[in-house]
Design a protein around this motif. Sequence first.
Motif, mmCIF file in Angstrom:
data_model
loop_
_atom_site.group_PDB
_atom_site.id
_atom_site.type_symbol
_atom_site.label_atom_id
_atom_site.label_comp_id
_atom_site.label_asym_id
_atom_site.label_seq_id
_atom_site.Cartn_x
_atom_site.Cartn_y
_atom_site.Cartn_z
ATOM 1 N N LEU A 29 25.264 39.579 37.418
ATOM 2 C CA LEU A 29 25.841 40.308 38.560
ATOM 3 C C LEU A 29 27.212 39.755 38.959
ATOM 4 O O LEU A 29 28.053 40.495 39.471
ATOM 5 C CB LEU A 29 24.889 40.245 39.754
ATOM 6 C CG LEU A 29 23.563 40.981 39.563
ATOM 7 C CD1 LEU A 29 22.585 40.612 40.673
ATOM 8 C CD2 LEU A 29 23.773 42.477 39.518
ATOM 9 N N SER A 30 27.427 38.483 38.732
ATOM 10 C CA SER A 30 28.699 37.867 39.113
ATOM 11 C C SER A 30 29.838 38.218 38.162
ATOM 12 O O SER A 30 30.996 38.265 38.578
ATOM 13 C CB SER A 30 28.560 36.350 39.188
ATOM 14 O OG SER A 30 27.681 36.007 40.240
ATOM 15 N N LEU A 31 29.530 38.472 36.907
ATOM 16 C CA LEU A 31 30.587 38.817 35.949
ATOM 17 C C LEU A 31 31.320 40.099 36.349
ATOM 18 O O LEU A 31 32.553 40.087 36.441
ATOM 19 C CB LEU A 31 30.028 38.914 34.531
ATOM 20 C CG LEU A 31 31.039 39.277 33.450
ATOM 21 C CD1 LEU A 31 32.184 38.265 33.398
ATOM 22 C CD2 LEU A 31 30.357 39.391 32.100
ATOM 23 N N PRO A 32 30.631 41.211 36.623
ATOM 24 C CA PRO A 32 31.383 42.395 37.058
ATOM 25 C C PRO A 32 32.088 42.179 38.400
ATOM 26 O O PRO A 32 33.162 42.735 38.636
ATOM 27 C CB PRO A 32 30.345 43.512 37.148
ATOM 28 C CG PRO A 32 29.033 42.881 37.006
ATOM 29 C CD PRO A 32 29.216 41.516 36.441
ATOM 30 N N PHE A 33 31.509 41.354 39.275
ATOM 31 C CA PHE A 33 32.164 41.001 40.533
ATOM 32 C C PHE A 33 33.534 40.388 40.251
ATOM 33 O O PHE A 33 34.542 40.787 40.827
ATOM 34 C CB PHE A 33 31.279 40.017 41.307
ATOM 35 C CG PHE A 33 31.928 39.414 42.510
ATOM 36 C CD1 PHE A 33 31.873 40.057 43.735
ATOM 37 C CD2 PHE A 33 32.592 38.198 42.435
ATOM 38 C CE1 PHE A 33 32.469 39.499 44.856
ATOM 39 C CE2 PHE A 33 33.188 37.641 43.547
ATOM 40 C CZ PHE A 33 33.131 38.295 44.760
#
Length: 76
Positions: free
Chosen positions: A34-38
């Motif tokens: 979830l943090s990568l696309p963020f």
Amino acid sequence: MLRHVETLKWVAVALGLAATLALVLEWHPWPMLLSLPFCLIWIYVAWLNTEPQLKYINIVFSGLYVWGILRYFLAG
């Protein structure tokens, strides 16, 4: 164009909250996923607003997330 950026910022906020929740609840590897696309959204938004510090720190974090995700799936 401004509306598009505003929508991306809200998506990033939702991803950030979901990543934090996944981290607290120990739902691995979801915090990284979830943090990568963020980070990718904020790289794009930072380029639009010419904020080099924000852009570069998110590039570093994106690289670390990609490394962590690959390590998680390849190491089993």
